[in-house]
Design a protein around this motif. Structure first.
Motif, short mmCIF file in Angstrom:
data_model
loop_
_atom_site.label_atom_id
_atom_site.label_comp_id
_atom_site.label_asym_id
_atom_site.label_seq_id
_atom_site.Cartn_x
_atom_site.Cartn_y
_atom_site.Cartn_z
N THR A 24 6.30 -0.54 -8.79
CA THR A 24 4.94 -0.61 -9.32
C THR A 24 4.39 -2.03 -9.38
O THR A 24 3.33 -2.26 -9.97
N GLN A 25 5.07 -2.95 -8.76
CA GLN A 25 4.53 -4.31 -8.69
C GLN A 25 3.25 -4.33 -7.86
O GLN A 25 2.50 -5.31 -7.88
N ASP A 26 3.01 -3.24 -7.13
CA ASP A 26 1.83 -3.15 -6.27
C ASP A 26 0.59 -2.60 -6.96
O ASP A 26 -0.35 -2.19 -6.30
N VAL A 27 0.57 -2.55 -8.29
CA VAL A 27 -0.59 -1.97 -8.97
C VAL A 27 -1.88 -2.76 -8.73
O VAL A 27 -2.96 -2.24 -8.93
N ASN A 28 -1.76 -3.99 -8.30
CA ASN A 28 -2.95 -4.78 -7.99
C ASN A 28 -3.16 -4.92 -6.49
O ASN A 28 -3.96 -5.75 -6.05
N TYR A 32 -4.11 0.13 -3.72
CA TYR A 32 -4.27 0.82 -5.01
C TYR A 32 -5.65 0.59 -5.61
O TYR A 32 -6.26 1.52 -6.14
N THR A 33 -6.14 -0.62 -5.54
CA THR A 33 -7.44 -0.90 -6.14
C THR A 33 -8.57 -0.17 -5.41
O THR A 33 -9.60 0.13 -6.02
N LYS A 37 -10.17 6.97 -8.40
CA LYS A 37 -9.35 7.52 -9.47
C LYS A 37 -10.21 8.41 -10.38
O LYS A 37 -11.40 8.15 -10.54
N GLN A 41 -8.05 9.13 -15.93
CA GLN A 41 -6.93 8.19 -15.80
C GLN A 41 -6.94 7.25 -17.00
O GLN A 41 -7.95 6.63 -17.31
N ALA A 44 -4.92 0.96 -17.83
CA ALA A 44 -3.65 0.40 -17.34
C ALA A 44 -2.73 0.00 -18.50
O ALA A 44 -1.50 0.10 -18.38
N SER A 116 7.40 6.51 -8.21
CA SER A 116 6.82 5.17 -8.09
C SER A 116 6.92 4.66 -6.66
O SER A 116 5.99 4.04 -6.14
N PHE A 120 3.42 4.05 -4.90
CA PHE A 120 3.02 2.64 -4.81
C PHE A 120 3.55 1.91 -3.57
O PHE A 120 2.92 0.98 -3.10
#
Length: 179
Positions: A24-28, A32-33, A37, A41, A44, A116, A120
């Motif tokens: 989940t380090q890829d949330v930014n 993902y952005t 959504k 949701q 964060a 995850s 992600f």
């Protein structure tokens, strides 16, 4: 005996959390952005508050589920070492709720970390939805199995199962919005 089981379940749950966190380090990330959504949701900031509590409940309830069978096996071994003939009505693995629970727990934690990675890292919304659905079913089964040992242990895992069903609905809606 509980402390030993708690250490073991805590190690498993921590490994799951760290594996999931690595993905989940890829949330930014750009991917993902850019995803659309749903309105439901959570912010964060919710996720780092919810998951530690859920992981703690998994470790605690799981340790408590596994202790009675471990005590029974230890007692049987002591009796055997003293030369006492022990009849084992629970020799059949199917009659050992802890054995089934251990397997169910391992599957559940693999699905937990796997979501995850599929979402992600692989950006595979179909596979993520399948994994989330499997996790929700597995979490419900884990609560049911824990409840067979003690009703309170089953109830302790209900929030985890509910969160997994919510995550499945969230994943399904993200998939639909981005198909």
């Amino acid at each position: 005996m509980f402390a030993k089981k708690l250490l073991g379940t805590s190690v498993l749950v921590t490994a799951t959390a760290l594996t999931g966190a690595a993905a989940t380090q890829d949330v930014n990330s750009h991917w993902y952005t850019k995803l659309r959504k749903p309105d439901f949701q959570p912010p964060a900031a919710t996720f780092p508050l919810v998951w530690p509590a859920l992981y703690a409940s998994i470790a605690l309830a799981s340790a408590a589920v596994l202790v009675p069978q471990a005590k029974k096996r230890a007692t049987q071994k002591r009796r055997e070492s003293l030369g006492v003939q022990v009849t084992r009505p629970d020799a059949d693995p199917a009659s050992d709720p802890a054995r089934g629970y251990r397997r169910a727990l391992l599957l559940n934690l693999a699905l937990n970390a796997g979501w995850s990675w599929t979402f992600f890292r692989q950006h595979d919304l179909d596979l993520a939805l399948g994994t989330a659905t499997g996790l929700a079913v597995s979490s419900t089964d884990l609560a049911r199995r824990a409840g067979r040992v003690h009703r309170g242990l089953g109830w302790a895992l209900v929030p985890y199962a509910a969160w997994c069903w919510f995550a499945t609905a969230l994943t399904a809606r993200i998939r639909t919005l981005n198909s």
